[in-house]
Design an enzyme around this catalytic site. Structure first.
Site, PDB file in Angstrom:
ATOM      1  N   LYS A   2      -7.407 -26.742  76.755  1.00 26.70           N
ATOM      2  CA  LYS A   2      -8.131 -26.590  75.491  1.00 26.70           C
ATOM      3  C   LYS A   2      -8.552 -25.132  75.454  1.00 26.70           C
ATOM      4  O   LYS A   2      -9.452 -24.711  76.171  1.00 26.70           O
ATOM      5  CB  LYS A   2      -9.340 -27.502  75.428  1.00 26.70           C
ATOM      6  CG  LYS A   2     -10.168 -27.354  74.158  1.00 26.70           C
ATOM      7  CD  LYS A   2     -11.419 -28.214  74.227  1.00 26.70           C
ATOM      8  CE  LYS A   2     -12.221 -28.189  72.936  1.00 26.70           C
ATOM      9  NZ  LYS A   2     -12.839 -26.888  72.625  1.00 26.70           N
ATOM     10  N   TYR A  51     -10.678 -26.640  80.169  1.00 25.26           N
ATOM     11  CA  TYR A  51     -11.363 -26.251  78.938  1.00 25.26           C
ATOM     12  C   TYR A  51     -11.782 -24.790  79.072  1.00 25.26           C
ATOM     13  O   TYR A  51     -12.727 -24.461  79.775  1.00 25.26           O
ATOM     14  CB  TYR A  51     -12.567 -27.164  78.735  1.00 25.26           C
ATOM     15  CG  TYR A  51     -13.370 -26.956  77.468  1.00 25.26           C
ATOM     16  CD1 TYR A  51     -13.049 -25.978  76.534  1.00 25.26           C
ATOM     17  CD2 TYR A  51     -14.464 -27.773  77.203  1.00 25.26           C
ATOM     18  CE1 TYR A  51     -13.792 -25.814  75.387  1.00 25.26           C
ATOM     19  CE2 TYR A  51     -15.227 -27.611  76.054  1.00 25.26           C
ATOM     20  CZ  TYR A  51     -14.890 -26.636  75.145  1.00 25.26           C
ATOM     21  OH  TYR A  51     -15.645 -26.471  74.015  1.00 25.26           O
TER      22      TYR A  51
END
Length: 306
Positions: free
Chosen positions: A174, A144
């Site tokens: 992400k 992330y």
């Protein structure tokens, strides 16, 4: 690399808000209603739980475990995947959450870089992420990347090669940053992985560079509109796709002009969906006033996104 039998993450992934009671306790009782709203009204098939959206990072480890269990239970047979964010300031807590995600039936895990004592180099970051992922080796792992909050600005393009070598369960990223050059290089050099874009207001630009999907909080209440944009883009109707992206940008411009952020986004979700998600948990504080719901709904109706 480990080969996973599960589906690749594609399309929209809603970064969920944490339902709270008026006393700021986690409210598990409305998760089922929340899931049904996402599936039937917003046409969402994947969710990202316990991330930086709303109060995710302010929850205790036990609260995060209970929340993950509840999301997994109520999405079973209704959604394609539940990605559980397991990032913490403590490595051991992150590993504990990762192992728990595997036992409770999550579809994948994700983690941000620790943001107080930061990794001193790209290799240090990858070593940290390797430890987290190793606690749940059977689950796909997603890094992330959100430098605006973590302060970690290593180029993802440089990190992916390292993660590919050192993290057997690595599946993708992400990518919550506006550096579309870095994003594009990742997609084209490492297309075997999933690259999910996380800046909702410029998703169309990321799609043009080959984004496989998107993760965002606005998809909780604008998922249906964003899905129309994805469909228009896939069909080559760029004018319609641009028009839809612009409408969402107009709404977010309206929101940002009021100095609103994640706490108010949660309020918007409550009033658009009719599901009372409760107040934010400190240190988040909402400036939402009694007159704001009607103003929000009026603006969304004007733009044709409600």
């Amino acid at each position: 690399m480990m080969s996973f039998a599960g589906k690749k993450l594609r399309g929209l992934v809603a970064a969920t808000f944490t339902p709270m009671t008026v006393n700021s306790d986690v409210n598990l009782s409305i998760i089922q209603q929340y899931v049904d709203y996402l599936v039937h009204t917003q046409k969402i098939k994947n969710i990202f739980v316990n991330g930086t959206t709303g109060e995710g990072m302010s929850l205790s480890v036990q609260e995060r475990k209970k929340l993950a269990e509840e999301w997994v239970k109520h999405t079973r047979g209704k959604m394609d995947s539940v990605v559980v964010h397991v990032g913490c300031l403590s490595l051991e807590d992150s590993k504990d959450l990762a192992a728990h995600a595997a036992t409770c039936g999550a579809g994948a895990i994700s983690a941000v870089a620790p943001s107080f004592i930061k990794p001193s180099s790209p290799d240090a970051l990858v070593a940290y992420l390797k430890e987290v992922a190793s606690a749940a080796p059977s689950l796909p792992f997603y890094y992330y990347h959100i430098p605006s909050l973590t302060g970690i600005r290593y180029k993802v393009y440089d990190l992916v090669g390292r993660m590919q070598l050192h993290i057997p369960s690595f599946r993708g990223v992400k990518f919550s940053d506006m550096n579309l050059m870095d994003f594009s290089m990742c997609v084209h050099q490492y297309n075997q992985f999933d690259f999910l874009y996380g800046v909702d207001e410029q998703l169309l630009g990321a799609l043009a560079f080959g984004a496989h999907g998107a993760v965002g909080s606005t998809y909780n209440y604008m998922g249906s509109t964003t899905n129309k944009m994805l469909k228009a883009f896939e069909e080559g109707n760029l004018k319609e796709a641009r028009d839809l992206q612009y409408k969402m940008q107009e709404f977010l411009t309206f929101v940002f002009a009021l100095d609103w952020g994640l706490p108010e986004f949660k309020n918007i979700m409550s009033h658009v969906s009719g599901i009372d998600l409760g107040p934010p948990r400190l240190p988040l504080f909402s400036s939402f006033k009694p007159e704001h719901p009607e103003k929000v709904k009026a603006e969304m109706k004007r733009l044709g996104i409600l």
